[in-house]
Structures are given as structure tokens and as C-alpha cells.
Design a protein around this motif. Structure first.
Motif, PDB file in Angstrom:
ATOM      1  N   ASP A 194       2.946  13.682  -8.272  1.00  0.00           N
ATOM      2  CA  ASP A 194       2.578  14.839  -7.454  1.00  0.00           C
ATOM      3  C   ASP A 194       2.776  14.560  -5.971  1.00  0.00           C
ATOM      4  OD1 ASP A 194       1.920  16.319  -9.672  1.00  0.00           O
ATOM      5  OD2 ASP A 194      -0.248  15.994  -9.509  1.00  0.00           O
ATOM      6  N   GLN A 195       2.421  13.340  -5.539  1.00  0.00           N
ATOM      7  CA  GLN A 195       2.572  12.977  -4.131  1.00  0.00           C
ATOM      8  C   GLN A 195       4.037  12.907  -3.725  1.00  0.00           C
ATOM      9  OE1 GLN A 195       0.400   9.243  -4.212  1.00  0.00           O
ATOM     10  NE2 GLN A 195      -1.384  10.184  -3.226  1.00  0.00           N
ATOM     11  N   LEU A 196       4.832  12.272  -4.570  1.00  0.00           N
ATOM     12  CA  LEU A 196       6.252  12.126  -4.248  1.00  0.00           C
ATOM     13  C   LEU A 196       6.959  13.477  -4.266  1.00  0.00           C
ATOM     14  CD1 LEU A 196       8.378  10.144  -3.431  1.00  0.00           C
ATOM     15  CD2 LEU A 196       8.676   9.480  -5.825  1.00  0.00           C
ATOM     16  N   VAL A 197       6.585  14.341  -5.210  1.00  0.00           N
ATOM     17  CA  VAL A 197       7.151  15.690  -5.255  1.00  0.00           C
ATOM     18  C   VAL A 197       6.811  16.446  -3.972  1.00  0.00           C
ATOM     19  CG1 VAL A 197       6.905  17.958  -6.359  1.00  0.00           C
ATOM     20  CG2 VAL A 197       7.314  15.932  -7.764  1.00  0.00           C
ATOM     21  N   GLU A 198       5.565  16.317  -3.514  1.00  0.00           N
ATOM     22  CA  GLU A 198       5.144  16.998  -2.285  1.00  0.00           C
ATOM     23  C   GLU A 198       5.961  16.519  -1.089  1.00  0.00           C
ATOM     24  OE1 GLU A 198       1.045  17.809   0.327  1.00  0.00           O
ATOM     25  OE2 GLU A 198       0.946  16.781  -1.619  1.00  0.00           O
ATOM     26  N   ILE A 199       6.201  15.212  -1.014  1.00  0.00           N
ATOM     27  CA  ILE A 199       6.987  14.659   0.086  1.00  0.00           C
ATOM     28  C   ILE A 199       8.434  15.140   0.017  1.00  0.00           C
ATOM     29  CG2 ILE A 199       7.981  12.504   0.961  1.00  0.00           C
ATOM     30  CD1 ILE A 199       5.272  11.181   0.198  1.00  0.00           C
ATOM     31  N   LEU A 200       9.007  15.119  -1.167  1.00  0.00           N
ATOM     32  CA  LEU A 200      10.396  15.547  -1.332  1.00  0.00           C
ATOM     33  C   LEU A 200      10.561  17.023  -0.966  1.00  0.00           C
ATOM     34  CD1 LEU A 200      11.092  13.747  -4.732  1.00  0.00           C
ATOM     35  CD2 LEU A 200      12.111  13.124  -2.538  1.00  0.00           C
ATOM     36  N   ASN A 201       9.629  17.851  -1.419  1.00  0.00           N
ATOM     37  CA  ASN A 201       9.700  19.276  -1.094  1.00  0.00           C
ATOM     38  C   ASN A 201       9.566  19.507   0.404  1.00  0.00           C
ATOM     39  OD1 ASN A 201      10.094  20.282  -3.715  1.00  0.00           O
ATOM     40  ND2 ASN A 201       7.904  20.345  -4.148  1.00  0.00           N
ATOM     41  N   TYR A 202       8.663  18.775   1.027  1.00  0.00           N
ATOM     42  CA  TYR A 202       8.445  18.946   2.463  1.00  0.00           C
ATOM     43  C   TYR A 202       9.673  18.486   3.256  1.00  0.00           C
ATOM     44  CZ  TYR A 202       5.878  19.155   6.861  1.00  0.00           C
ATOM     45  OH  TYR A 202       5.450  19.477   8.127  1.00  0.00           O
ATOM     46  N   ALA A 203      10.291  17.409   2.792  1.00  0.00           N
ATOM     47  CA  ALA A 203      11.504  16.931   3.453  1.00  0.00           C
ATOM     48  C   ALA A 203      12.588  18.000   3.430  1.00  0.00           C
ATOM     49  CB  ALA A 203      11.999  15.655   2.777  1.00  0.00           C
ATOM     50  N   ARG A 229       0.847  -1.190   0.000  1.00  0.00           N
ATOM     51  CA  ARG A 229       0.000   0.000   0.000  1.00  0.00           C
ATOM     52  C   ARG A 229       0.882   1.239   0.000  1.00  0.00           C
ATOM     53  NH1 ARG A 229      -0.729   2.744   4.835  1.00  0.00           N
ATOM     54  NH2 ARG A 229       0.042   1.695   6.725  1.00  0.00           N
ATOM     55  N   ILE A 230       0.315   2.305  -0.499  1.00  0.00           N
ATOM     56  CA  ILE A 230       1.002   3.601  -0.502  1.00  0.00           C
ATOM     57  C   ILE A 230       0.499   4.397   0.690  1.00  0.00           C
ATOM     58  CG2 ILE A 230       1.308   5.773  -1.767  1.00  0.00           C
ATOM     59  CD1 ILE A 230       0.953   4.157  -4.352  1.00  0.00           C
ATOM     60  N   ARG A 231       1.385   4.887   1.491  1.00  0.00           N
ATOM     61  CA  ARG A 231       0.988   5.667   2.660  1.00  0.00           C
ATOM     62  C   ARG A 231       0.470   7.036   2.248  1.00  0.00           C
ATOM     63  NH1 ARG A 231       5.164   6.404   7.144  1.00  0.00           N
ATOM     64  NH2 ARG A 231       3.298   6.717   8.408  1.00  0.00           N
ATOM     65  N   ALA A 232      -0.452   7.566   3.028  1.00  0.00           N
ATOM     66  CA  ALA A 232      -0.975   8.914   2.780  1.00  0.00           C
ATOM     67  C   ALA A 232       0.150   9.935   2.931  1.00  0.00           C
ATOM     68  CB  ALA A 232      -2.101   9.221   3.742  1.00  0.00           C
ATOM     69  N   VAL A 233       0.144  10.941   2.096  1.00  0.00           N
ATOM     70  CA  VAL A 233       1.161  11.987   2.179  1.00  0.00           C
ATOM     71  C   VAL A 233       1.157  12.624   3.562  1.00  0.00           C
ATOM     72  CG1 VAL A 233       1.827  14.257   1.287  1.00  0.00           C
ATOM     73  CG2 VAL A 233       1.167  12.446  -0.300  1.00  0.00           C
ATOM     74  N   SER A 234      -0.019  12.792   4.136  1.00  0.00           N
ATOM     75  CA  SER A 234      -0.115  13.401   5.466  1.00  0.00           C
ATOM     76  C   SER A 234       0.621  12.571   6.516  1.00  0.00           C
ATOM     77  CB  SER A 234      -1.582  13.574   5.862  1.00  0.00           C
ATOM     78  OG  SER A 234      -2.244  12.316   5.882  1.00  0.00           O
ATOM     79  N   GLU A 235       0.556  11.229   6.406  1.00  0.00           N
ATOM     80  CA  GLU A 235       1.263  10.358   7.350  1.00  0.00           C
ATOM     81  C   GLU A 235       2.773  10.503   7.202  1.00  0.00           C
ATOM     82  OE1 GLU A 235       0.174   6.269   7.185  1.00  0.00           O
ATOM     83  OE2 GLU A 235      -1.976   6.676   7.349  1.00  0.00           O
ATOM     84  N   VAL A 236       3.218  10.550   5.954  1.00  0.00           N
ATOM     85  CA  VAL A 236       4.656  10.685   5.696  1.00  0.00           C
ATOM     86  C   VAL A 236       5.157  12.021   6.240  1.00  0.00           C
ATOM     87  CG1 VAL A 236       6.446  10.733   3.931  1.00  0.00           C
ATOM     88  CG2 VAL A 236       4.488   9.202   3.663  1.00  0.00           C
ATOM     89  N   LYS A 237       4.370  13.064   6.054  1.00  0.00           N
ATOM     90  CA  LYS A 237       4.757  14.379   6.576  1.00  0.00           C
ATOM     91  C   LYS A 237       4.831  14.367   8.102  1.00  0.00           C
ATOM     92  CE  LYS A 237       3.207  17.547   2.926  1.00  0.00           C
ATOM     93  NZ  LYS A 237       2.280  18.666   2.608  1.00  0.00           N
ATOM     94  N   GLU A 238       3.890  13.668   8.726  1.00  0.00           N
ATOM     95  CA  GLU A 238       3.922  13.547  10.188  1.00  0.00           C
ATOM     96  C   GLU A 238       5.219  12.897  10.647  1.00  0.00           C
ATOM     97  OE1 GLU A 238       0.554  11.597  11.895  1.00  0.00           O
ATOM     98  OE2 GLU A 238      -0.884  12.818  10.775  1.00  0.00           O
ATOM     99  N   ASP A 239       5.636  11.857   9.938  1.00  0.00           N
ATOM    100  CA  ASP A 239       6.877  11.176  10.299  1.00  0.00           C
ATOM    101  C   ASP A 239       8.086  12.075  10.076  1.00  0.00           C
ATOM    102  OD1 ASP A 239       5.446   8.991  11.065  1.00  0.00           O
ATOM    103  OD2 ASP A 239       6.185   7.649   9.509  1.00  0.00           O
ATOM    104  N   LEU A 240       8.050  12.866   9.031  1.00  0.00           N
ATOM    105  CA  LEU A 240       9.149  13.803   8.790  1.00  0.00           C
ATOM    106  C   LEU A 240       9.218  14.843   9.907  1.00  0.00           C
ATOM    107  CD1 LEU A 240       8.749  14.236   4.926  1.00  0.00           C
ATOM    108  CD2 LEU A 240      10.779  13.351   6.079  1.00  0.00           C
ATOM    109  N   ARG A 241       8.057  15.304  10.374  1.00  0.00           N
ATOM    110  CA  ARG A 241       8.051  16.264  11.485  1.00  0.00           C
ATOM    111  C   ARG A 241       8.579  15.611  12.767  1.00  0.00           C
ATOM    112  NH1 ARG A 241       3.107  17.901   9.070  1.00  0.00           N
ATOM    113  NH2 ARG A 241       1.883  16.637  10.525  1.00  0.00           N
TER     114      ARG A 241
END
Length: 290
Positions: free
Chosen positions: A80-89, A42-54
Motif C-alpha cells: 500500500d505504501q509503495l503504491v501510494e508513492i508510485l501514484n504520487y510520483a 529503515r523504511i522512510r515515511a511515505v510523507s517524507e518521500v512525497k516531500e522529496d518528490l515535491r
């Protein structure tokens, strides 16, 4: 940070922050691999990945320099999702120098050249890709899900986007029957798209996988240490490069590292010396696998 199951990463990512963007592997049908066999992809929600980055930012501070986003074939995520995660990281960790993912040719072909350029611009530095073999018959037998020509096409596409490519070759995965074809064809394919890194792994049957069962039934002949060294010699002998060759795994019988073609003579000399040593001087197959 939340982790599900066993988290696998390349040895070269030992110092990287690990943030799961996907769980399991979408292909999960390679006959030699048992890493994700019991895990539903499964692909994790972008919001979950961002939470882990925080969470990682709070724990480690802002000076993290490299991030690897497991699990298998995270490149499958929508661009789009991967770009959002990379930018947030990059927002969380302004000193980042490298961000990497796994991505096989089967899923790289779902990305256009323009999408890969977008990922590069968002900070994706390197893709780790398990080519395993350049021999189409071996690829068919191990059920990799792509052909050698597709690997070349996708390799050139990744390189054209300016993203580093680290390719993995599995010494011995063709068994005794295909050892020559496996070595020569792997060299041919690697020479055709010249990844930045070629990393060698030595195949050992993994309990519970189809190839392990073939080995147990005598339908697959595991290479002896000398046979694996000869296969490695044949592979390197046919490599033209330019790229960096690395034998960075404990299962390998030879520690051969350097640039191709410049350091190829020294590598071949090392292998020829090792072939003069008795086979009982080398490690035996991992007892956890056999």
C-alpha cells in the motif's frame, strides 16, 4: 531532497531521479558487499518521500522521465505504501516512462502475485535483482539469503506480473574452486525464468567485508583476467534466453552486449579473441579494494 549516506544505483539508472524510499539494506549480510554495512535499515515515511518528490518537481520541473527508488530492497515496503508513492510520483511527473527499485528473491517472496500486479498498475516498471549466482553452494557461501529454486520461483512471479526484471551475475564470486559450477548453474537458473536483462559484474574484494578477509587469508582465490573471461564464456555458452545480456560496468574485462540467443556467437567470438591477449593487457584489481 534529502539523502542519507552513500546512494547507490545501477549504471542503467544514471539518468534517473533518485528518491530514497528506504535507507540501507534489510538483509545486509552478503559476504561480498560493503555498500550498507554500517547503515541501519529503515523504511522512510511515505510523507517524507512525497516531500522529496515535491522538492524534485520544483527543482527539475515536470519532465522527469525515470525514477529509481533506493536503497537496497525497497521492494520490502508495504505494498500500500509503495503504491501510494508510485501514484504520487506519476502525479508530480506526468511524463514518467519508468519507475524502478531493488528487490532480491528473499524479499520478492513476501509479495503475492496480486501485489506485484498492483505495483505494476501503479507504475512500477522494473525490478533490479542481485542474483549473483545460480549455484546453491556459492549462494550459501556468500550468504545471499535465498536458493536457486527460490530465485526461479520469484523470477517467474515477477515476469508473470508484467514487471521487467534485471538480474545481476557476479563473475568470479565463486572463486577458482566453483568457477565452472557458478557459470553453468547461473545459466541454468537464468534460462528457467528468462529475465528481461542479464547484467554482468566482475567480483573484486571489497575492503572490510567477510569475503575480503577470506581473500586476504588465502581462503578465496580471485580469478585472473583470463579465468574471468573463461567463466564468462562458459556462462554465455550455456545461456538460451531470450533476454538481453549487458556488460555495463567498468570492472568487467570484456564488453559483450547483445541479445541471447541471436548474438551469442559474436559474444563468444569476442571472448575467444580477448583470451589470445596477454593478461598484462587487462586492468588490475581496483587498488581501493585490495
Amino acid at each position: 531532497m534529502r539523502y542519507e549516506g552513500t546512494v547507490y544505483r545501477p549504471p542503467s539508472e544514471a539518468d534517473s531521479l533518485l528518491i530514497q524510499a528506504t535507507i540501507g539494506c534489510p538483509h545486509n549480510n552478503c559476504t561480498f558487499c560493503g555498500m550498507y554495512r554500517k547503515t541501519k535499515f529503515r523504511i522512510r515515511a511515505v510523507s517524507e518521500v512525497k516531500e522529496d518528490l515535491r522538492s524534485a518537481r520544483k527543482y527539475y520541473g515536470e519532465k522527469v522521465k525515470s525514477i529509481f527508488f533506493p536503497d537496497g530492497n525497497t521492494i520490502l515496503m508495504k505494498t500500500d505504501q509503495l503504491v501510494e508513492i508510485l501514484n504520487y510520483a506519476q502525479e508530480m511527473f506526468p511524463h514518467l516512462e519508468r519507475m524502478t527499485v531493488y528487490g532480491s528473491a528473499k524479499y520478492l517472496k513476501l509479495k503475492t502475485s496480486q501485489e506485484l500486479v498492483r505495483l505494476k498498475e501503479a507504475g512500477l516498471t522494473r525490478i533490479h535483482s542481485g542474483m549473483e549466482s545460480g549455484d546453491d553452494e556459492v549462494l550459501r557461501r556468500i550468504n545471499k539469503g535465498f536458493t536457486s529454486s527460490e530465485m526461479i520461483e520469484q523470477g517467474l512471479k515477477v515476469r508473470g506480473a508484467g514487471i521487467e526484471l534485471s538480474e545481476y551475475i557476479l563473475i568470479g564470486v565463486g572463486g577458482r574452486e566453483r568457477t565452472q559450477e557458478h557459470a553453468i548453474e547461473s545459466a541454468r537458473v537464468l534460462n528457467a525464468f528468462t529475465p528481461d536483462f542479464v547484467r554482468l559484474r566482475t567480483f573484486v574484494p571489497w575492503r572490510g567485508t567477510p569475503l575480503y578477509e577470506d581473500y586476504q587469508r588465502g581462503q578465496f582465490q580471485l580469478l585472473s583476467p583470463h579465468e574471468a573471461l573463461k567463466e564468462t564464456h562458459l556462462l554465455i555458452e550455456n545461456l538460451e534466453g531470450p533476454f538481453e545480456l549487458l556488460s555495463d560496468h567498468y570492472l568487467n574485462f570484456a564488453w559483450v552486449n547483445g541479445t541471447i540467443p541471436e548474438e551469442k556467437p559474436e559474444m563468444l567470438e569476442t571472448l575467444e579473441h580477448l583470451l589470445t591477449l596477454p593478461e598484462d593487457r587487462f586492468r588490475q584489481a581496483d587498488s581501493r579494494s585490495l
